[in-house]
Design a protein around this motif. Structure first.
Motif, PDB file in Angstrom:
ATOM      1  N   SER A   1       0.828  -1.211   0.000  1.00 54.40           N
ATOM      2  CA  SER A   1       0.000   0.000   0.000  1.00 54.40           C
ATOM      3  C   SER A   1       0.862   1.261   0.000  1.00 54.40           C
ATOM      4  CB  SER A   1      -0.918  -0.005   1.218  1.00 54.40           C
ATOM      5  OG  SER A   1      -1.767   1.112   1.207  1.00 54.40           O
ATOM      6  N   GLN A   2       0.549   2.176  -0.917  1.00 54.71           N
ATOM      7  CA  GLN A   2       1.270   3.450  -1.032  1.00 54.71           C
ATOM      8  C   GLN A   2       0.253   4.579  -1.159  1.00 54.71           C
ATOM      9  OE1 GLN A   2       4.601   3.399  -0.856  1.00 54.71           O
ATOM     10  NE2 GLN A   2       4.904   1.186  -1.090  1.00 54.71           N
ATOM     11  N   LYS A   3       0.582   5.715  -0.547  1.00 56.53           N
ATOM     12  CA  LYS A   3      -0.301   6.884  -0.629  1.00 56.53           C
ATOM     13  C   LYS A   3      -0.126   7.586  -1.976  1.00 56.53           C
ATOM     14  CE  LYS A   3      -0.781   9.466   3.053  1.00 56.53           C
ATOM     15  NZ  LYS A   3      -0.547  10.484   4.106  1.00 56.53           N
ATOM     16  N   ILE A   4      -1.244   8.029  -2.559  1.00 57.53           N
ATOM     17  CA  ILE A   4      -1.235   8.744  -3.844  1.00 57.53           C
ATOM     18  C   ILE A   4      -2.016  10.043  -3.686  1.00 57.53           C
ATOM     19  CG2 ILE A   4      -1.868   8.640  -6.290  1.00 57.53           C
ATOM     20  CD1 ILE A   4      -1.787   5.568  -6.040  1.00 57.53           C
ATOM     21  N   ILE A   5      -1.439  11.136  -4.166  1.00 57.55           N
ATOM     22  CA  ILE A   5      -2.078  12.454  -4.123  1.00 57.55           C
ATOM     23  C   ILE A   5      -2.619  12.762  -5.513  1.00 57.55           C
ATOM     24  CG2 ILE A   5      -1.746  14.900  -3.634  1.00 57.55           C
ATOM     25  CD1 ILE A   5       0.798  13.899  -1.975  1.00 57.55           C
ATOM     26  N   LEU A   6      -3.931  12.953  -5.619  1.00 56.49           N
ATOM     27  CA  LEU A   6      -4.580  13.167  -6.902  1.00 56.49           C
ATOM     28  C   LEU A   6      -4.753  14.652  -7.204  1.00 56.49           C
ATOM     29  CD1 LEU A   6      -7.348  10.402  -6.712  1.00 56.49           C
ATOM     30  CD2 LEU A   6      -5.059  10.244  -7.703  1.00 56.49           C
ATOM     31  N   LYS A   7      -4.603  14.979  -8.474  1.00 62.30           N
ATOM     32  CA  LYS A   7      -4.723  16.375  -8.919  1.00 62.30           C
ATOM     33  C   LYS A   7      -6.176  16.823  -8.882  1.00 62.30           C
ATOM     34  CE  LYS A   7      -3.461  19.387 -12.787  1.00 62.30           C
ATOM     35  NZ  LYS A   7      -2.839  19.444 -14.135  1.00 62.30           N
ATOM     36  N   GLU A   8      -6.408  17.942  -8.261  1.00 58.44           N
ATOM     37  CA  GLU A   8      -7.760  18.498  -8.130  1.00 58.44           C
ATOM     38  C   GLU A   8      -8.388  18.685  -9.502  1.00 58.44           C
ATOM     39  OE1 GLU A   8     -10.938  19.575  -5.929  1.00 58.44           O
ATOM     40  OE2 GLU A   8      -8.986  19.373  -4.934  1.00 58.44           O
TER      41      GLU A   8
ATOM     42  N   THR B   1     -11.907  11.975  -4.006  1.00 58.35           N
ATOM     43  CA  THR B   1     -11.061  12.478  -2.919  1.00 58.35           C
ATOM     44  C   THR B   1      -9.695  12.843  -3.487  1.00 58.35           C
ATOM     45  OG1 THR B   1     -10.158  11.958  -0.723  1.00 58.35           O
ATOM     46  CG2 THR B   1     -10.210  10.177  -2.313  1.00 58.35           C
ATOM     47  N   ASN B   2      -8.909  13.561  -2.707  1.00 56.75           N
ATOM     48  CA  ASN B   2      -7.589  13.997  -3.179  1.00 56.75           C
ATOM     49  C   ASN B   2      -6.466  13.033  -2.789  1.00 56.75           C
ATOM     50  OD1 ASN B   2      -8.644  16.346  -4.300  1.00 56.75           O
ATOM     51  ND2 ASN B   2      -8.411  17.507  -2.399  1.00 56.75           N
ATOM     52  N   ILE B   3      -6.701  12.218  -1.774  1.00 59.61           N
ATOM     53  CA  ILE B   3      -5.662  11.301  -1.306  1.00 59.61           C
ATOM     54  C   ILE B   3      -6.240   9.892  -1.221  1.00 59.61           C
ATOM     55  CG2 ILE B   3      -4.094  10.697   0.583  1.00 59.61           C
ATOM     56  CD1 ILE B   3      -3.918  13.652   1.272  1.00 59.61           C
ATOM     57  N   ILE B   4      -5.566   8.956  -1.862  1.00 60.66           N
ATOM     58  CA  ILE B   4      -5.993   7.557  -1.834  1.00 60.66           C
ATOM     59  C   ILE B   4      -4.797   6.678  -1.510  1.00 60.66           C
ATOM     60  CG2 ILE B   4      -7.818   7.931  -3.542  1.00 60.66           C
ATOM     61  CD1 ILE B   4      -5.927   6.567  -5.613  1.00 60.66           C
ATOM     62  N   THR B   5      -5.055   5.412  -1.251  1.00 57.32           N
ATOM     63  CA  THR B   5      -3.986   4.414  -1.147  1.00 57.32           C
ATOM     64  C   THR B   5      -4.335   3.251  -2.059  1.00 57.32           C
ATOM     65  OG1 THR B   5      -5.026   3.310   0.749  1.00 57.32           O
ATOM     66  CG2 THR B   5      -3.385   5.018   1.226  1.00 57.32           C
ATOM     67  N   GLU B   6      -3.343   2.770  -2.795  1.00 55.97           N
ATOM     68  CA  GLU B   6      -3.484   1.588  -3.633  1.00 55.97           C
ATOM     69  C   GLU B   6      -2.224   0.741  -3.488  1.00 55.97           C
ATOM     70  OE1 GLU B   6      -6.115   0.611  -4.921  1.00 55.97           O
ATOM     71  OE2 GLU B   6      -7.303   2.211  -5.850  1.00 55.97           O
ATOM     72  N   ARG B   7      -2.341  -0.525  -3.819  1.00 55.67           N
ATOM     73  CA  ARG B   7      -1.210  -1.444  -3.698  1.00 55.67           C
ATOM     74  C   ARG B   7      -0.347  -1.417  -4.973  1.00 55.67           C
ATOM     75  NH1 ARG B   7      -4.358  -6.625  -0.911  1.00 55.67           N
ATOM     76  NH2 ARG B   7      -5.555  -5.349   0.554  1.00 55.67           N
TER      77      ARG B   7
ATOM     78  N   LYS C   1       3.690  19.177 -21.112  1.00 58.62           N
ATOM     79  CA  LYS C   1       3.517  20.253 -22.097  1.00 58.62           C
ATOM     80  C   LYS C   1       2.857  19.737 -23.368  1.00 58.62           C
ATOM     81  CE  LYS C   1       7.346  23.158 -20.498  1.00 58.62           C
ATOM     82  NZ  LYS C   1       8.745  23.598 -20.764  1.00 58.62           N
ATOM     83  N   ALA C   2       3.089  18.458 -23.681  1.00 59.80           N
ATOM     84  CA  ALA C   2       2.511  17.858 -24.887  1.00 59.80           C
ATOM     85  C   ALA C   2       1.065  17.413 -24.677  1.00 59.80           C
ATOM     86  CB  ALA C   2       3.363  16.689 -25.345  1.00 59.80           C
ATOM     87  N   GLY C   3       0.556  17.521 -23.437  1.00 58.29           N
ATOM     88  CA  GLY C   3      -0.857  17.264 -23.197  1.00 58.29           C
ATOM     89  C   GLY C   3      -1.206  16.073 -22.344  1.00 58.29           C
ATOM     90  N   LEU C   4      -0.216  15.278 -21.964  1.00 64.30           N
ATOM     91  CA  LEU C   4      -0.505  14.143 -21.084  1.00 64.30           C
ATOM     92  C   LEU C   4      -0.553  14.641 -19.640  1.00 64.30           C
ATOM     93  CD1 LEU C   4      -0.914  11.015 -21.230  1.00 64.30           C
ATOM     94  CD2 LEU C   4       1.487  10.806 -20.589  1.00 64.30           C
ATOM     95  N   VAL C   5      -1.678  14.488 -18.992  1.00 69.49           N
ATOM     96  CA  VAL C   5      -1.859  15.007 -17.635  1.00 69.49           C
ATOM     97  C   VAL C   5      -1.349  13.998 -16.617  1.00 69.49           C
ATOM     98  CG1 VAL C   5      -3.557  15.701 -15.893  1.00 69.49           C
ATOM     99  CG2 VAL C   5      -3.821  16.439 -18.267  1.00 69.49           C
ATOM    100  N   ILE C   6      -0.477  14.462 -15.739  1.00 77.00           N
ATOM    101  CA  ILE C   6      -0.057  13.641 -14.596  1.00 77.00           C
ATOM    102  C   ILE C   6      -1.028  13.973 -13.465  1.00 77.00           C
ATOM    103  CG2 ILE C   6       1.762  13.254 -12.887  1.00 77.00           C
ATOM    104  CD1 ILE C   6       3.783  13.808 -15.153  1.00 77.00           C
ATOM    105  N   SER C   7      -1.932  13.047 -13.211  1.00 77.88           N
ATOM    106  CA  SER C   7      -3.048  13.337 -12.310  1.00 77.88           C
ATOM    107  C   SER C   7      -2.894  12.710 -10.934  1.00 77.88           C
ATOM    108  CB  SER C   7      -4.360  12.884 -12.941  1.00 77.88           C
ATOM    109  OG  SER C   7      -4.288  11.516 -13.307  1.00 77.88           O
ATOM    110  N   GLY C   8      -1.789  12.007 -10.711  1.00 74.93           N
ATOM    111  CA  GLY C   8      -1.546  11.424  -9.399  1.00 74.93           C
ATOM    112  C   GLY C   8      -0.069  11.201  -9.184  1.00 74.93           C
ATOM    113  N   VAL C   9       0.407  11.564  -8.002  1.00 77.89           N
ATOM    114  CA  VAL C   9       1.818  11.363  -7.663  1.00 77.89           C
ATOM    115  C   VAL C   9       1.917  10.808  -6.246  1.00 77.89           C
ATOM    116  CG1 VAL C   9       2.694  13.182  -9.185  1.00 77.89           C
ATOM    117  CG2 VAL C   9       2.087  13.738  -6.825  1.00 77.89           C
TER     118      VAL C   9
END
Length: 532
Positions: free
Chosen positions: A436-443, A453-459, A476-484
């Motif tokens: 399990s790791q915490k992931i922060i999602l882009k608003e 929600t903005n914060i989830i956990t997935e394995r 910049k080319a358009g691919l959105v990074i929506s979770g880190v």
């Protein structure tokens, strides 16, 4: 003091012990009994993590990052519990611990032997699992088939446990009774022989569950009772059904859980299964079919992707649709564009599956390119996520030789590269980014809307990541990074303007449950419904 239910298997492997163990666990838990389940695997591997999927099916990853047997996925889905590293015991773990103890001098002066040292270690590990999970009842599934030489130390260990846990341990034997269609009869002789083998090593089953194509008839039940020394009232039929989720309903209809509670001296009580019955009905009676193409490199053995298949079934029941799964071997479309186009004509949605290694990757990349350009709903999981980044880098950024260093270590544009801490790993087993790791999602992102929600956990289970050096140019080319992740690893990517195009480094399928499906699988399936 914990009670124990030990489940053994006879006649052949894959007879359904895992489903029976999970079903019993679910029925007891719904009587407010605290349950844990232990899978015992006789192989010498310390865990399942280093095995080829064709050898042993899916590697199921727990919250605490253990790589385990796929049966632990059954336990979590049926019972609604999270298992841990203590819930999967292998011969490798046992011998590793015994040898370490010998080296530390804990057996000083003794000749270390299978009995009592190995068997005592097995007993200790089983009891430890119960203690860690604070369980009232510990269900122990012994892997393999009675008669296998590898299983003997484990069977001897539970035989000894029976003596120590008088009145607190019962044996449930699951064995096949072949159905002869020509004569229309069940043959019970193989089952009888498997029980004889159990009794030869000192174990008398308390309950027998007969696996067969058809329901057990009274004459066969009488014959089994006569030759196994088990009462007819303690012999149960587990016949073929359209979904394993129906098994607990079949067994409960025959009164199995009440008999188990009686044997263990535990109070019986009513069990409510209305929601489970509704779930099973939804699996069978979906209002429409949705064609889902799954592209991977181990698709000839569907158990390789068991949790993904189950997550789609859970999502389908939730949406009252039937996912019709088409499994595609990525190597088959690698050099066959006509076949790729033909497959995609019928696809309502496409999942690019997890995997490792270079074989078949170009086929996956071609498929991702096709769904992106033709706006077919797409979900990439783990390796599928990484290859979606590679495809975008090649065909949108113009980096024609972009690749993962796993596939081509000398690629001039390593958009996917080894995690920093993996460079320091000296062993293969148990060293990936696991659990399990915490992931922060882009608003405001699709991922954010899916999870609400903005914060989830997935394995997780991976060694490679999106190369930070390419993150800016990709965005910049358009691919959105929506979770880190908390330390900046890319976890989700998506393409706005598409019907559904999202991929994740995580494995959300591991947390999907029958009445609580994974949000991303529900959203993917909904987007794949043509009338939406």
């Amino acid at each position: 003091m914990a009670k124990y239910i030990v489940i053994t298997g006879g006649v052949l492997s894959s007879v359904g012990k895992g489903t029976v163990a999970a079903s019993i666990g679910m029925l007891l838990k719904r009587r407010d009994i605290k349950i844990t389940v232990v899978k015992v695997d006789p192989y010498i591997n310390v865990d399942a993590g280093t095995m080829n999927p064709y050898m042993h099916g899916e590697v199921f990853v727990t919250e605490d990052g253990s790589e385990t047997d796929l049966d632990l996925g059954h336990y979590e889905r049926f019972i609604g519990i999270n298992v841990t590293k203590y819930n999967n015991i292998t011969a490798g773990k046992v011998y590793f611990e015994v040898i370490n103890k010998e080296r530390r001098g804990e057996y000083l002066g003794q000749t270390v032997q299978i009995i009592p040292h190995v068997t005592r270690e097995i007993i200790s590990m089983i009891k430890k699992a119960g203690e860690v999970n604070n369980a009232d009842v510990v269900i122990v599934e012994i892997g393999g088939t009675v008669g296998d030489i590898e299983s003997l130390p484990f069977l001897e260990a539970v035989r000894q446990m029976r003596l120590e846990e008088e009145g607190n341990l019962i044996f449930v034997h699951v064995a096949l009774a072949p159905y002869m269609k020509v004569t229309g009869e069940l043959k019970t002789k193989p089952l009888q022989h498997s029980v004889q083998e159990l009794r030869r090593i000192g174990i008398q089953p308390d309950i027998i569950i007969v696996r067969s194509e058809v329901s057990l008839d009274p004459e066969s039940k009488n014959k089994i009772a006569l030759f196994t020394n088990v009462k007819q009232s303690l012999i149960f039929s587990s016949y073929d059904v359209s979904t394993p989720y129906e098994v607990p309903l079949i067994l409960e209809g025959q009164g199995l859980s009440s008999k188990i509670l009686n044997l263990l001296g535990l109070p019986d009580g009513a069990v409510k299964l209305d929601d489970w019955e509704s779930f099973v009905s939804s699996l069978k009676d979906g209002e429409k079919e949705v064609n889902i193409v799954l592209i991977g490199k181990y698709t000839k053995l569907k158990d390789t992707y068991m949790s993904i298949r189950e997550a789609l079934l859970h999502a389908g029941a939730f949406l009252h649709v039937k996912p019709k799964l088409m499994w595609v071997e990525s190597t088959d479309i690698e050099n066959n564009d006509d076949k790729l186009r033909e497959i995609m004509k019928t696809a309502d949605g496409v999942i690019v599956l997890p995997g490792f290694g270079a074989r078949g990757t170009e086929g996956k990349i071609k498929a991702i390119n096709y769904v992106r350009e033709n706006d077919i709903p797409f979900l990439g999981i783990c390796f599928g996520f990484q290859l979606a980044v590679v495809e975008f880098a090649r065909n949108v950024l113009g980096l024609k030789d972009a690749n993962s260093t796993e596939i081509n270590p000398s690629t001039p544009d390593p958009v996917i590269t080894l995690l920093d801490d993996q460079n320091r790993a000296t062993q293969v087993g148990g060293t990936m980014r696991l659990g399990s790791q915490k992931i922060i999602l882009k608003e405001g992102s699709l991922a954010n809307k899916i999870y609400g929600t903005n914060i989830i956990t997935e394995r997780h289970r991976h060694r490679f990541e999106v190369n930070p050096k390419y993150v800016d140019s990709i965005q910049k080319a358009g691919l959105v990074i929506s979770g880190v992740s908390e330390n900046g690893l890319v976890e989700f990517i998506e393409l706005p303007g598409k019907r559904f195009f999202i991929a994740t480094q995580a494995h959300p399928e591991f947390k999907s449950r029958p009445m609580n499906p994974s949000p991303i699988y529900v959203s993917f399936l909904k987007a794949s419904m043509r009338d939406q």
